[in-house]
Scaffold this motif. Structure first.
Motif, short mmCIF file in Angstrom:
data_model
loop_
_atom_site.label_atom_id
_atom_site.label_comp_id
_atom_site.label_asym_id
_atom_site.label_seq_id
_atom_site.Cartn_x
_atom_site.Cartn_y
_atom_site.Cartn_z
N GLN A 109 -23.85 -6.31 10.96
CA GLN A 109 -22.78 -6.15 10.02
C GLN A 109 -21.99 -7.33 9.57
OE1 GLN A 109 -21.28 -1.74 11.28
NE2 GLN A 109 -21.80 -3.00 13.06
N ALA A 110 -21.27 -7.07 8.45
CA ALA A 110 -20.62 -8.19 7.93
C ALA A 110 -19.31 -8.68 8.63
CB ALA A 110 -19.78 -7.73 6.39
N ALA A 111 -19.38 -10.09 8.96
CA ALA A 111 -18.11 -10.70 9.58
C ALA A 111 -18.12 -12.11 8.64
CB ALA A 111 -18.67 -11.00 10.94
N THR A 112 -16.82 -12.35 8.44
CA THR A 112 -16.58 -13.35 7.50
C THR A 112 -15.46 -14.43 8.32
OG1 THR A 112 -16.93 -12.29 5.68
CG2 THR A 112 -15.81 -14.15 5.14
N LEU A 113 -15.77 -15.68 8.00
CA LEU A 113 -14.81 -16.70 8.65
C LEU A 113 -14.18 -17.44 7.30
CD1 LEU A 113 -13.24 -18.04 10.95
CD2 LEU A 113 -15.16 -19.49 11.03
N SER A 114 -13.04 -17.31 6.93
CA SER A 114 -12.40 -18.19 5.88
C SER A 114 -11.35 -19.21 6.60
CB SER A 114 -11.56 -17.31 4.95
OG SER A 114 -12.68 -16.53 4.32
N THR A 115 -11.66 -20.45 6.54
CA THR A 115 -10.74 -21.50 7.03
C THR A 115 -10.50 -22.49 6.01
OG1 THR A 115 -12.76 -22.39 7.93
CG2 THR A 115 -11.47 -21.03 9.10
N LEU A 116 -9.43 -23.41 6.06
CA LEU A 116 -9.06 -24.66 5.51
C LEU A 116 -10.48 -25.75 5.75
CD1 LEU A 116 -5.60 -24.85 5.86
CD2 LEU A 116 -6.49 -24.56 3.79
N GLY A 117 -10.77 -26.28 4.54
CA GLY A 117 -11.74 -27.44 4.66
C GLY A 117 -11.18 -28.79 5.20
N LEU A 118 -11.85 -29.90 5.30
CA LEU A 118 -11.25 -30.95 5.77
C LEU A 118 -10.15 -31.39 4.96
CD1 LEU A 118 -14.82 -32.89 6.54
CD2 LEU A 118 -13.24 -31.68 8.21
N ASP A 119 -9.91 -31.19 3.82
CA ASP A 119 -8.87 -31.70 2.98
C ASP A 119 -7.54 -30.91 3.29
OD1 ASP A 119 -9.23 -29.25 1.72
OD2 ASP A 119 -9.87 -29.93 -0.20
N GLY A 120 -7.72 -29.80 4.10
CA GLY A 120 -6.88 -29.23 4.42
C GLY A 120 -6.17 -28.31 3.31
N GLU A 121 -6.89 -28.10 2.44
CA GLU A 121 -6.02 -27.38 1.26
C GLU A 121 -7.21 -26.38 0.64
OE1 GLU A 121 -4.77 -29.92 -1.80
OE2 GLU A 121 -3.35 -30.69 -0.75
#
Length: 367
Positions: A281-293
């Motif tokens: 089932q669907a699982a999503t991770l949304s995080t900041l990239g290396l640029d911090g933005e």
């Protein structure tokens, strides 16, 4: 009673309703070193259809007293957990109790004291620690991928509009959704974040003809502004996310319940070398990239769920003196919050959470 490291632990199962038939019997049978040796049930024919040749006692106390039983697993109605666990401990058996541990905090504390005095393993079946999505979330938090967590919402949404004539929905003692699903959600919160500062719970009867609570909304407050919301309902036809977790570096959202219960209901059994516990089932991770933005979103491959690991841990605790997978002290913490939640609902206010005992706090790594 000491056991040889090569001898199978002989297990007696009390109760062959939904929990006993769907969860406990097949999980016990799947774990090497455990052997189902007998049952206590009012429906011997039902047991015999699934487990032919094994003895079935009508009286659970007689099962507890049998010399060919080492471990008693109690999967009977909630209000029977305390007297049957006490009888089993006094008969010299190790004991597993289905959740909720008991129906009062005092009962749970008494069982812990008896088990300690007699040096028996006493464990509680908080199996949702081995849900694949929970194992995944725990690893994400340990790795710091979300940064400082500020909010977690954990839900059990179901759509069961008809009130059924069964003890979980009718019993005035230990019935209702707070006793049924509350222990799962509370135990997971304690494992992730430790003891809260306060708790607010609102119980509801939403279905036509409801006798006990069939929905709840609870909020655990933690230091630093962390808020943990736990919800369950029997009238949610369009479920929300199972987990929604937000932190200073991003969010994790998972939809749908762990797949192991449905697999067990369908008659599947945990077998080595299979995809047991796989959850697609669907699982999503949304995080900041290396640029911090820049926000980056990606699907998350969930860890396999592993309910058999609980019983493997119980086996090792009995045979080898290994750590109890869910010691009574941790289940006592859950019972303390169950009672505090009922009081919060009755008084319609947030209440401070005071730990019930110095040795019944969650693992130090969770604080």
């Amino acid at each position: 009673m000491p056991l040889s490291s090569t001898a199978a632990v002989r297990v007696g199962l009390v109760g062959y309703g939904y929990a006993g038939q769907t969860f406990h019997a097949p999980l016990i049978a799947s774990v090497p070193g455990l052997r189902l040796a007998g049952f206590a049930s009012s429906d011997a024919a039902k047991v015999a259809r699934d487990w032919p040749g094994l003895p079935v006692e009508a009286d659970p106390v007689r099962l507890c007293a049998r010399d060919d039983i080492d471990l008693v697993v109690i999967a009977s109605p909630n209000d029977s957990h305390h007297p049957l666990a006490l009888a089993a401990l006094q008969a010299g058996k190790h004991v597993v109790v289905d959740k909720p541990f008991t129906v009062t905090l005092a009962q749970a504390q008494q069982l812990q004291a008896v088990a300690r005095e007699r040096r028996h393993v006493l464990s509680v079946f908080h199996n949702r620690r081995w849900d694949g999505d929970f194992l995944t979330l725990r690893a994400l938090l340990a790795g710091g991928e979300l940064g400082r967590v500020v909010e977690l919402e954990s839900r059990f949404d179901r759509f069961r509009p008809l009130v059924r004539q069964r003890w979980r929905e009718q019993s005035p003692v230990g019935g209702g959704l707070w006793f049924d699903l509350g222990p799962h959600l509370l135990d997971q919160a304690l494992q992730l974040f430790g003891w809260p500062q306060s708790l607010r719970v609102d119980l509801a009867r939403q279905r036509d003809g409801a006798v006990n609570d069939d929905a709840f909304d609870s909020r655990l407050a933690y230091p630093g502004g962390l808020a943990v919301t736990l919800r369950a309902s029997a009238l949610t036809a369009l479920p929300g996310p199972r987990f929604a977790v937000h932190g200073t570096r991003g969010s994790f959202v998972k939809w749908g319940l762990d797949a192991q219960e449905d697999a067990l209901k369908a008659g599947h059994r945990p077998l080595a070398g299979t995809d047991w516990g796989l959850d697609t089932q669907a699982a999503t991770l949304s995080t900041l990239g290396l640029d911090g933005e820049t926000l980056q979103s990606r699907p998350v491959a969930l860890r396999h769920g592993d309910y058999p690991a609980y019983y493997a841990g119980v086996r090792d605790a009995i045979v080898a003196g290994a750590a109890n997978p869910v010691p009574a002290a941790q289940a006592i913490d859950v019972m303390a919050l169950i009672e505090l939640g009922r009081r919060s609902d009755a008084e319609r206010r947030e209440l401070p959470a005071v730990a019930c005992a110095a040795d019944s706090t969650p693992a130090a790594s969770n604080h």
